[in-house]
Write a protein that holds these residues in place. Structure first.
Motif, PDB file in Angstrom:
ATOM      1  N   PRO A  55       0.830  -1.321   0.082  1.00  0.00           N
ATOM      2  CA  PRO A  55      -0.152  -0.079   0.000  1.00  0.00           C
ATOM      3  C   PRO A  55       0.898   1.218   0.009  1.00  0.00           C
ATOM      4  CG  PRO A  55      -0.645  -1.610   1.714  1.00  0.00           C
ATOM      5  CD  PRO A  55       0.488  -2.125   1.066  1.00  0.00           C
ATOM      6  N   GLU A  56       0.414   2.198  -0.724  1.00  0.00           N
ATOM      7  CA  GLU A  56       1.247   3.780  -0.466  1.00  0.00           C
ATOM      8  C   GLU A  56       1.538   3.919   0.850  1.00  0.00           C
ATOM      9  OE1 GLU A  56       0.749   8.137  -2.443  1.00  0.00           O
ATOM     10  OE2 GLU A  56      -0.937   6.585  -2.742  1.00  0.00           O
ATOM     11  N   GLY A  57       2.640   4.531   0.834  1.00  0.00           N
ATOM     12  CA  GLY A  57       3.207   4.806   2.391  1.00  0.00           C
ATOM     13  C   GLY A  57       3.906   3.808   3.289  1.00  0.00           C
ATOM     14  N   VAL A  58       3.521   2.518   2.775  1.00  0.00           N
ATOM     15  CA  VAL A  58       4.404   1.378   3.495  1.00  0.00           C
ATOM     16  C   VAL A  58       5.643   1.200   2.873  1.00  0.00           C
ATOM     17  CG1 VAL A  58       4.283  -1.023   4.282  1.00  0.00           C
ATOM     18  CG2 VAL A  58       2.149   0.663   4.182  1.00  0.00           C
ATOM     19  N   LEU A  59       6.824   1.223   3.678  1.00  0.00           N
ATOM     20  CA  LEU A  59       7.964   0.915   3.001  1.00  0.00           C
ATOM     21  C   LEU A  59       8.335  -0.534   2.727  1.00  0.00           C
ATOM     22  CD1 LEU A  59       9.652   3.798   5.012  1.00  0.00           C
ATOM     23  CD2 LEU A  59       8.508   3.956   2.878  1.00  0.00           C
ATOM     24  N   CYS A  60       9.150  -0.631   1.772  1.00  0.00           N
ATOM     25  CA  CYS A  60      10.148  -1.951   1.632  1.00  0.00           C
ATOM     26  C   CYS A  60      11.487  -1.707   1.989  1.00  0.00           C
ATOM     27  CB  CYS A  60       9.913  -2.461   0.135  1.00  0.00           C
ATOM     28  SG  CYS A  60      10.706  -4.047  -0.239  1.00  0.00           S
ATOM     29  N   PHE A  61      11.769  -2.673   2.829  1.00  0.00           N
ATOM     30  CA  PHE A  61      13.181  -2.698   3.211  1.00  0.00           C
ATOM     31  C   PHE A  61      13.928  -3.835   2.798  1.00  0.00           C
ATOM     32  CE2 PHE A  61      11.454  -0.077   6.511  1.00  0.00           C
ATOM     33  CZ  PHE A  61      12.217   1.035   6.614  1.00  0.00           C
ATOM     34  N   THR A  62      14.769  -3.855   1.992  1.00  0.00           N
ATOM     35  CA  THR A  62      15.614  -4.967   1.437  1.00  0.00           C
ATOM     36  C   THR A  62      16.493  -5.501   2.568  1.00  0.00           C
ATOM     37  OG1 THR A  62      16.813  -5.937  -0.374  1.00  0.00           O
ATOM     38  CG2 THR A  62      17.580  -3.694   0.433  1.00  0.00           C
ATOM     39  N   GLY A  63      16.264  -6.832   2.585  1.00  0.00           N
ATOM     40  CA  GLY A  63      17.164  -7.659   3.428  1.00  0.00           C
ATOM     41  C   GLY A  63      17.994  -8.831   2.411  1.00  0.00           C
ATOM     42  N   ASP A  64      17.919  -8.408   1.101  1.00  0.00           N
ATOM     43  CA  ASP A  64      18.582  -9.280   0.208  1.00  0.00           C
ATOM     44  C   ASP A  64      20.076  -9.153   0.141  1.00  0.00           C
ATOM     45  OD1 ASP A  64      19.342 -10.645  -2.160  1.00  0.00           O
ATOM     46  OD2 ASP A  64      17.493 -10.169  -3.138  1.00  0.00           O
ATOM     47  N   ASP A  65      20.668  -9.950   0.784  1.00  0.00           N
ATOM     48  CA  ASP A  65      22.137  -9.705   0.734  1.00  0.00           C
ATOM     49  C   ASP A  65      22.923 -10.496  -0.456  1.00  0.00           C
ATOM     50  OD1 ASP A  65      22.879  -8.778   3.770  1.00  0.00           O
ATOM     51  OD2 ASP A  65      21.239 -10.498   3.942  1.00  0.00           O
ATOM     52  N   PHE A  66      22.095 -10.722  -1.415  1.00  0.00           N
ATOM     53  CA  PHE A  66      22.654 -11.044  -2.688  1.00  0.00           C
ATOM     54  C   PHE A  66      22.456  -9.806  -3.738  1.00  0.00           C
ATOM     55  CE2 PHE A  66      22.322 -16.251  -2.682  1.00  0.00           C
ATOM     56  CZ  PHE A  66      23.169 -16.069  -1.649  1.00  0.00           C
ATOM     57  N   ASN A  67      21.544  -9.255  -3.943  1.00  0.00           N
ATOM     58  CA  ASN A  67      20.955  -8.348  -4.731  1.00  0.00           C
ATOM     59  C   ASN A  67      20.593  -6.962  -4.360  1.00  0.00           C
ATOM     60  OD1 ASN A  67      20.815 -10.573  -6.793  1.00  0.00           O
ATOM     61  ND2 ASN A  67      19.181 -11.303  -5.213  1.00  0.00           N
ATOM     62  N   TYR A  68      21.198  -6.399  -3.203  1.00  0.00           N
ATOM     63  CA  TYR A  68      20.796  -5.285  -2.797  1.00  0.00           C
ATOM     64  C   TYR A  68      21.183  -4.133  -3.471  1.00  0.00           C
ATOM     65  CZ  TYR A  68      25.689  -5.690  -1.143  1.00  0.00           C
ATOM     66  OH  TYR A  68      27.079  -5.996  -1.160  1.00  0.00           O
ATOM     67  N   ALA A  69      22.495  -4.045  -4.311  1.00  0.00           N
ATOM     68  CA  ALA A  69      22.624  -3.073  -4.957  1.00  0.00           C
ATOM     69  C   ALA A  69      21.584  -2.586  -6.110  1.00  0.00           C
ATOM     70  CB  ALA A  69      24.039  -3.238  -5.756  1.00  0.00           C
ATOM     71  N   GLU A  70      21.009  -3.408  -6.791  1.00  0.00           N
ATOM     72  CA  GLU A  70      20.141  -2.940  -7.941  1.00  0.00           C
ATOM     73  C   GLU A  70      18.829  -2.754  -7.084  1.00  0.00           C
ATOM     74  OE1 GLU A  70      18.614  -7.085  -9.720  1.00  0.00           O
ATOM     75  OE2 GLU A  70      20.487  -7.271  -9.355  1.00  0.00           O
ATOM     76  N   LEU A  71      18.507  -3.377  -6.084  1.00  0.00           N
ATOM     77  CA  LEU A  71      17.035  -3.082  -5.357  1.00  0.00           C
ATOM     78  C   LEU A  71      17.137  -1.992  -4.522  1.00  0.00           C
ATOM     79  CD1 LEU A  71      16.580  -6.586  -3.847  1.00  0.00           C
ATOM     80  CD2 LEU A  71      15.417  -5.659  -5.357  1.00  0.00           C
TER      81      LEU A  71
END
Length: 388
Positions: free
Chosen positions: A247-263
């Motif tokens: 939903p708008e206003g809810v943030l996504c925090f990457t925990g992807d230690d393989f692909n974090y740069a592009e995310l």
């Protein structure tokens, strides 16, 4: 003079390796980012009090707090008492309480310092869990402790809940009960089974699509209490799909230690914020890269952060739950602690070939802050394995 040493390779051959990296310069003051960036921080063992490391691991609190100052000085928020600090793998709830209270007090002494604290159910053994209400009571205790000390919570995935929940509705019931009580907005945590096999089938299904539906339903029903969600599935396509559906206003925090740069960079429309264990190990590089991104310099962002990705993939390789050993290994090489030992003796979870690969990749990624010290310490470790 360029440093060199002998390192073993996968074929069993010991070869001379010459260092090529250049340490990353420290900023004069904490930089400002245009992404929220949490570094999940490790704890430092105290080997001089660690008479029974498997059962009663001891923590060096002074050095543990000093490392948090290091992260704050580079502009990071801290994700405290998360799985990087060995929750459930060397740090129990009693130790986590002391870590949380100390870190919150320390943060108040540092201008601009910020942190959020992991709240789970690890005081409740999964095997002893009988009901959803047991899980709720455990979450209430931990979140209550964090809020009593003035902190904000990251609602960690629960082994106990994974054991007793029978359906997505059970997850919705537990999360709804907890979120209805929190003082502040909470970050949810979707931790994949590669990080913790006991979390297999979390959200009520082994199907990603069904689990995603459950997560989105929970967030929609509690939108005013959810700041965001950290997703750690090591699959960028799954994170992008979650990010698209939030939903708008809810943030996504990457925990992807393989692909974090592009995310973190994003696709021009959407991007992920960060809550990463690898930022503990590559903090100066990540700080420089994020500052460049905030300044619109994507070329520098990529040039600095992309070399850290192969290093991160090595540290987090399967069995992924032992990544903490690589994180602490680099803290030792870089002089943030005087020894290479982890609570519960977890340094033994990886072998010398793994550590040799980390050394090479860290050098090539410019992550070795003090090459001479790192070389000397690596030689001492190699000597334990009979490599002179």
């Amino acid at each position: 003079m360029t440093e060199s040493l002998k390192l073993p390779d996968e074929g069993g051959t010991v070869r001379e390796y010459q260092l090529v990296g250049t340490p990353i310069a420290r900023p004069s003051s904490p930089p400002v980012f245009n992404r929220i960036a949490y570094a999940a921080a490790h704890v430092v063992s105290d080997p001089f009090r660690d008479a029974d490391p498997w059962n009663r691991p001891q923590v060096d609190w002074e050095t543990t707090m000093a490392f948090r100052h290091h992260l704050w000085s580079l502009g990071f928020k801290i994700a405290e008492a998360m799985d990087t600090s060995q929750r459930g793998m060397g740090l129990d709830w009693a130790g986590a309480q002391e870590l949380i209270s100390r870190s919150l007090a320390e943060a108040r002494s540092v201008k601009g310092a910020d942190l959020a604290c992991g709240a789970g159910t690890d005081q409740l053994a999964a095997a002893d869990t009988r009901s959803l209400d047991d899980v709720i009571a455990a979450y209430e205790e931990q979140i209550g402790f964090i809020e009593k000390h003035g902190g904000r919570a990251i609602m960690m995935a629960s082994r106990a809940l994974a054991r007793v929940a029978k359906s997505p509705e059970d997850y919705a019931y537990v999360y709804g009960r907890i979120l209805s009580q929190t003082k502040d907005k909470v970050v949810l945590h979707w931790l994949g089974e590669m990080f913790d096999p006991q979390l297999t089938g979390y959200w009520g299904s082994q199907s990603f699509e069904a689990a995603l539906d459950c997560v989105i339903d929970i967030i929609e029903a509690n939108r005013d209490k959810v700041e965001g969600i950290k997703i750690s599935l090591l699959d960028n396509a799954k994170e992008i799909e979650l990010r698209r559906r939030l939903p708008e206003g809810v943030l996504c925090f990457t925990g992807d230690d393989f692909n974090y740069a592009e995310l973190i960079e994003g696709d021009g429309k959407r991007y992920s914020h960060a809550l990463l264990g690898i930022f503990d190990a590559v903090a100066p590089s990540a700080s420089k890269a994020l500052a460049a991104l905030a300044g619109g310099d994507t070329a520098t962002f990529r040039a600095v952060i992309e070399p850290t990705v192969p290093l991160s993939r090595k540290i987090f390789e399967s069995p992924t739950q032992y990544y903490k050993a690589g994180v602490v290994f680099l803290a030792w090489l870089n002089g943030h602690q005087s020894h290479f030992s982890l609570p519960a003796g977890m340094q033994s979870a990886r072998g010398i070939l793994h550590y040799a690969d980390i050394f090479r990749l860290a050098d090539r990624a410019n992550v070795l802050d003090k090459p001479e010290l790192a070389t000397r310490r690596m030689k001492s470790l190699l000597g334990v394995y009979g490599i002179e």
